[in-house]
Design a protein around this motif. Structure first.
Motif, short mmCIF file in Angstrom:
data_model
loop_
_atom_site.label_atom_id
_atom_site.label_comp_id
_atom_site.label_asym_id
_atom_site.label_seq_id
_atom_site.Cartn_x
_atom_site.Cartn_y
_atom_site.Cartn_z
N TRP A 103 0.83 -1.21 0.00
CA TRP A 103 0.00 0.00 0.00
C TRP A 103 0.86 1.25 0.00
CZ3 TRP A 103 -3.25 -2.20 4.60
CH2 TRP A 103 -4.17 -3.15 4.11
N ARG A 104 1.89 1.28 0.83
CA ARG A 104 2.71 2.48 0.91
C ARG A 104 3.50 2.72 -0.38
NH1 ARG A 104 5.13 3.51 7.01
NH2 ARG A 104 3.16 4.31 7.86
N LEU A 105 3.95 1.66 -1.00
CA LEU A 105 4.66 1.84 -2.27
C LEU A 105 3.76 2.46 -3.33
CD1 LEU A 105 6.89 -1.34 -2.73
CD2 LEU A 105 7.63 0.99 -2.20
N THR A 106 2.46 2.18 -3.26
CA THR A 106 1.53 2.72 -4.26
C THR A 106 0.96 4.07 -3.85
OG1 THR A 106 -0.37 1.56 -3.26
CG2 THR A 106 0.87 0.39 -4.97
N THR A 107 1.37 4.62 -2.72
CA THR A 107 0.82 5.89 -2.25
C THR A 107 0.97 7.02 -3.27
OG1 THR A 107 1.10 5.34 0.09
CG2 THR A 107 1.07 7.67 -0.48
N PRO A 108 2.15 7.20 -3.92
CA PRO A 108 2.24 8.27 -4.92
C PRO A 108 1.21 8.14 -6.04
CG PRO A 108 4.43 7.48 -4.33
CD PRO A 108 3.45 6.54 -3.70
#
Length: 410
Positions: free
Chosen positions: A162-167
């Motif tokens: 999830w955090r990697l896809t935040t941008p």
């Protein structure tokens, strides 16, 4: 979906900058008070918001209670109803808060480093520990596989993705509807496979994306007195409905890890249930947050250690399960169920305390400076500081002269 802060203060309306400094682990390392002479001092670190620390602690207590109820719920319809109610909102609430504190993730070197040390490393450690526990305590050999999250380690795997896809979610126009559409499709797609627990990652995704898009004023809405009062009948109705639904609904829907076909229903039921559960979970999450105190309490500081409590309480529960402690007849009576609930809450509370964090920080939040290159800007600043120190050692008056020339009164 965690160091203790040096000071905590209630804040009924948290500021944007303040909450951006609180990450998922709930800690902002302190800044040194002393700065080199002649250099501007950095602004003081913002105080932690007691509301979010309280919410994280209470959510992790509910998680531990739900895990403790799992081996007992089959003998009591009331306990099973409470279990269904709890599983409808406790992880969504935890994930929404995790998303809210992931808003500042921008894939910069510092943030990626924190992602590795605070998510990847503990995932590897505990994804290894749980199978070993089953092998040597449970007596059932269990393979270690980093691609197949075991028990509760799925959350770390999901948080990493999830955090990697935040941008990306910051870029698209309608992130929450898009994430909800992905979750609905995932609930009707049995071919996704179990690697990295992707069905659960995708089906819980809307809660994380929603957290990314929330602002302090949204939390202020649910913290009003009217919301707290309204939450009482909502929870009462939800508990009655859960009691009614126990023999009529497959509780597998609450785990968000199976497709509709795997649960034995037509594919179109998956998207419908996903949408319905999303609405119910959000409503109950709002009700839960409305009851979270905004002032500092005795458990506020424990909110900084929720990751420790989350990862380690499962070791205790699995040990009890493997040893057959939950099979004792006394635990399957009302007083026994209450005792197990209190014990689970007390255990996870103890696991969130500072002594436990100090012992386990090397595997839950390691620094690992040796594993990363130093940032170029940081190296340049370091070289500049060394040059200034050398100049001061060679000519002690240089500093005073530079200070006088920079004084507007000179």
């Amino acid at each position: 979906m965690f160091h203790a802060a040096s000071s905590l203060a209630p804040s009924p309306r948290p500021s944007q900058n303040q909450n951006d400094r609180q990450d998922r682990s709930g800690d902002e390392p302190g800044r040194p008070a002393d700065r080199p002479a002649g250099r501007p001092s950095a602004p003081p670190a913002a105080k932690r918001d007691a509301f979010f620390d309280n919410a994280k602690y209470l959510a992790i207590v509910l998680v531990a209670m739900g895990h403790a109820w799992e081996p007992l719920k089959g003998d009591s319809r009331v306990l099973t109803a409470a279990y269904v109610l709890l599983y409808t909102f406790h992880m969504p609430a935890f994930i929404v808060i995790s998303g809210y504190f992931s808003r500042g993730f921008d894939a910069s070197p510092g943030k990626l480093k924190r992602l590795v040390t605070g998510v990847v490393v503990p995932y590897v450690v505990f994804e290894t520990a749980y199978p070993l526990l089953k092998t040597y305590v449970g007596g059932a050999p269990q393979d270690i596989s980093l691609l197949d999250p075991y028990y509760l380690t799925w959350f770390l795997c999901a948080l990493f993705i999830w955090r990697l896809t935040t941008p990306l979610w910051k870029l698209v126009r309608h992130p929450v509807p898009l994430a909800l559409g992905i979750a609905m499709l995932a609930s009707a797609t049995p071919g996704i496979g179990g690697d990295l627990d992707l069905p659960r990652v995708l089906q819980f995704l809307p809660f994380f994306v929603l957290g990314l898009n929330l602002r302090p004023e949204h939390f202020a809405l649910v913290r009003r007195r009217a919301a707290r009062i309204a939450a009482v009948p909502v929870f009462a109705f939800a508990l009655v409905f859960a009691w009614w639904a126990v023999p009529r609904m497959n509780s597998g829907w609450l785990y968000h890890r199976n497709s509709a076909q795997e649960l034995g229903v037509p594919w179109w039921v998956g998207p419908v249930m996903q949408l319905a559960l999303f609405g119910c979970s959000l409503l109950l999450t709002a009700c839960f947050l409305s009851w979270v105190p905004g002032r500092a309490t005795w458990f506020t500081t424990l909110g900084a250690g929720t990751l420790y409590g989350y990862l380690t309480h499962g070791l205790l529960l699995k040990t009890a399960d493997y040893r057959g402690w939950f099979d004792h007849p006394a635990l399957h009576r009302p007083l026994g169920e209450i005792a197990v609930t209190v014990a689970a809450a007390a255990a996870v509370t103890a696991l969130c305390t500072s002594p436990v964090r100090r012992v386990l920080r090397c595997v839950v939040e390691p620094r690992m400076e040796w594993a990363f290159k130093r940032d170029a800007a940081e190296l340049a600043r370091g070289r500049e500081r060394e040059k200034e120190k050398d100049a001061q050692r060679q000519d002690p008056g240089t500093k005073d002269a530079r200070t006088r020339s920079a004084d507007p009164a000179v």
